[in-house]
Design a protein around this motif. Structure first.
Motif, mmCIF file in Angstrom:
data_model
loop_
_atom_site.group_PDB
_atom_site.id
_atom_site.type_symbol
_atom_site.label_atom_id
_atom_site.label_comp_id
_atom_site.label_asym_id
_atom_site.label_seq_id
_atom_site.Cartn_x
_atom_site.Cartn_y
_atom_site.Cartn_z
ATOM 1 N N ILE A 75 0.875 -1.070 -0.070
ATOM 2 C CA ILE A 75 -0.096 0.203 0.128
ATOM 3 C C ILE A 75 0.899 1.032 -0.148
ATOM 4 C CG2 ILE A 75 -1.753 1.373 1.317
ATOM 5 C CD1 ILE A 75 -2.914 -1.222 -0.035
ATOM 6 N N GLU A 76 0.713 2.248 -1.022
ATOM 7 C CA GLU A 76 1.529 3.565 -1.024
ATOM 8 C C GLU A 76 0.615 4.481 -0.688
ATOM 9 O OE1 GLU A 76 2.401 5.537 -5.027
ATOM 10 O OE2 GLU A 76 4.102 4.269 -4.498
ATOM 11 N N LYS B 82 1.540 9.472 6.791
ATOM 12 C CA LYS B 82 2.303 9.829 5.411
ATOM 13 C C LYS B 82 3.572 8.999 5.145
ATOM 14 C CE LYS B 82 3.397 13.940 5.516
ATOM 15 N NZ LYS B 82 4.146 15.564 5.669
ATOM 16 N N THR B 83 4.377 8.500 5.879
ATOM 17 C CA THR B 83 5.551 7.769 5.515
ATOM 18 C C THR B 83 5.157 6.442 5.268
ATOM 19 O OG1 THR B 83 5.864 7.635 8.004
ATOM 20 C CG2 THR B 83 7.082 9.257 6.969
ATOM 21 N N GLY B 84 4.040 5.862 5.667
ATOM 22 C CA GLY B 84 3.672 4.495 5.208
ATOM 23 C C GLY B 84 3.967 3.692 6.143
ATOM 24 N N LYS B 85 4.158 4.269 7.371
ATOM 25 C CA LYS B 85 4.437 3.145 8.849
ATOM 26 C C LYS B 85 3.355 2.845 9.373
ATOM 27 C CE LYS B 85 9.211 4.976 9.041
ATOM 28 N NZ LYS B 85 10.134 5.631 9.713
ATOM 29 N N ALA B 86 2.263 3.301 9.169
ATOM 30 C CA ALA B 86 0.921 3.065 10.117
ATOM 31 C C ALA B 86 0.413 1.689 9.666
ATOM 32 C CB ALA B 86 -0.125 4.248 9.752
ATOM 33 N N VAL C 173 -11.404 17.109 4.123
ATOM 34 C CA VAL C 173 -10.468 18.437 3.981
ATOM 35 C C VAL C 173 -9.943 18.858 2.536
ATOM 36 C CG1 VAL C 173 -8.665 19.526 5.008
ATOM 37 C CG2 VAL C 173 -10.358 18.457 6.558
ATOM 38 N N LEU C 174 -9.296 17.495 2.231
ATOM 39 C CA LEU C 174 -8.526 17.878 0.992
ATOM 40 C C LEU C 174 -9.296 17.615 -0.665
ATOM 41 C CD1 LEU C 174 -5.345 15.562 1.777
ATOM 42 C CD2 LEU C 174 -5.459 18.030 1.899
ATOM 43 N N GLU C 175 -10.520 17.510 -0.277
ATOM 44 C CA GLU C 175 -11.654 17.312 -1.402
ATOM 45 C C GLU C 175 -11.148 16.356 -2.269
ATOM 46 O OE1 GLU C 175 -12.098 21.342 -2.652
ATOM 47 O OE2 GLU C 175 -13.217 22.096 -0.940
ATOM 48 N N CYS C 176 -10.770 15.289 -1.841
ATOM 49 C CA CYS C 176 -10.266 14.020 -2.573
ATOM 50 C C CYS C 176 -11.128 12.915 -2.349
ATOM 51 C CB CYS C 176 -9.043 13.968 -2.626
ATOM 52 S SG CYS C 176 -8.373 13.496 -1.112
ATOM 53 N N GLU C 177 -10.429 11.619 -3.136
ATOM 54 C CA GLU C 177 -11.014 10.437 -2.925
ATOM 55 C C GLU C 177 -10.059 9.513 -2.316
ATOM 56 O OE1 GLU C 177 -14.335 9.142 -3.731
ATOM 57 O OE2 GLU C 177 -14.624 11.140 -4.508
ATOM 58 N N PRO C 178 -10.384 8.377 -1.374
ATOM 59 C CA PRO C 178 -9.447 7.548 -0.976
ATOM 60 C C PRO C 178 -8.333 7.048 -1.851
ATOM 61 C CG PRO C 178 -11.793 7.111 -0.055
ATOM 62 C CD PRO C 178 -12.021 8.024 -1.209
ATOM 63 N N GLY C 179 -8.931 6.857 -3.137
ATOM 64 C CA GLY C 179 -7.901 6.300 -3.918
ATOM 65 C C GLY C 179 -6.623 7.415 -4.458
ATOM 66 N N ASP C 180 -7.137 8.694 -4.219
ATOM 67 C CA ASP C 180 -6.121 9.692 -4.351
ATOM 68 C C ASP C 180 -5.079 9.567 -3.416
ATOM 69 O OD1 ASP C 180 -7.659 10.766 -6.647
ATOM 70 O OD2 ASP C 180 -8.819 12.215 -5.230
ATOM 71 N N ILE C 181 -5.244 9.019 -2.266
ATOM 72 C CA ILE C 181 -4.283 8.973 -1.203
ATOM 73 C C ILE C 181 -3.703 7.656 -0.885
ATOM 74 C CG2 ILE C 181 -4.250 9.115 1.466
ATOM 75 C CD1 ILE C 181 -6.569 11.045 1.252
#
Length: 70
Positions: A3-4, A36-40, A54-62
């Protein structure tokens, strides 16, 4: 993990700093940094929803699945 996390990309597109996002969604800057670093190891849907709102985006954008990262 395949997962990126592309949260930095979305923050840059929205010209927003991590601290601003953390305050807006009600989490610590440290926890946002871990994400953000992918360590979660996990993310709550309520947190993901707040980020997207807040970022007005979709989960697939993140988040993206990259099989080659295994």
């Amino acid at each position: 993990m395949p997962i990126e996390v592309n949260l930095d990309v979305m923050l840059a597109k929205r010209k927003m700093k991590s601290i601003e996002l953390a305050e807006a969604i009600g989490i610590t800057v440290t926890n946002l940094s871990i994400l953000k670093t992918g360590k979660a190891k996990a993310i709550r849907f309520s947190t993901l929803e707040a980020i997207c709102e807040v970022l007005e985006c979709e989960p697939g954008d993140i988040l993206a699945y990259k099989k080659d990262l295994i």
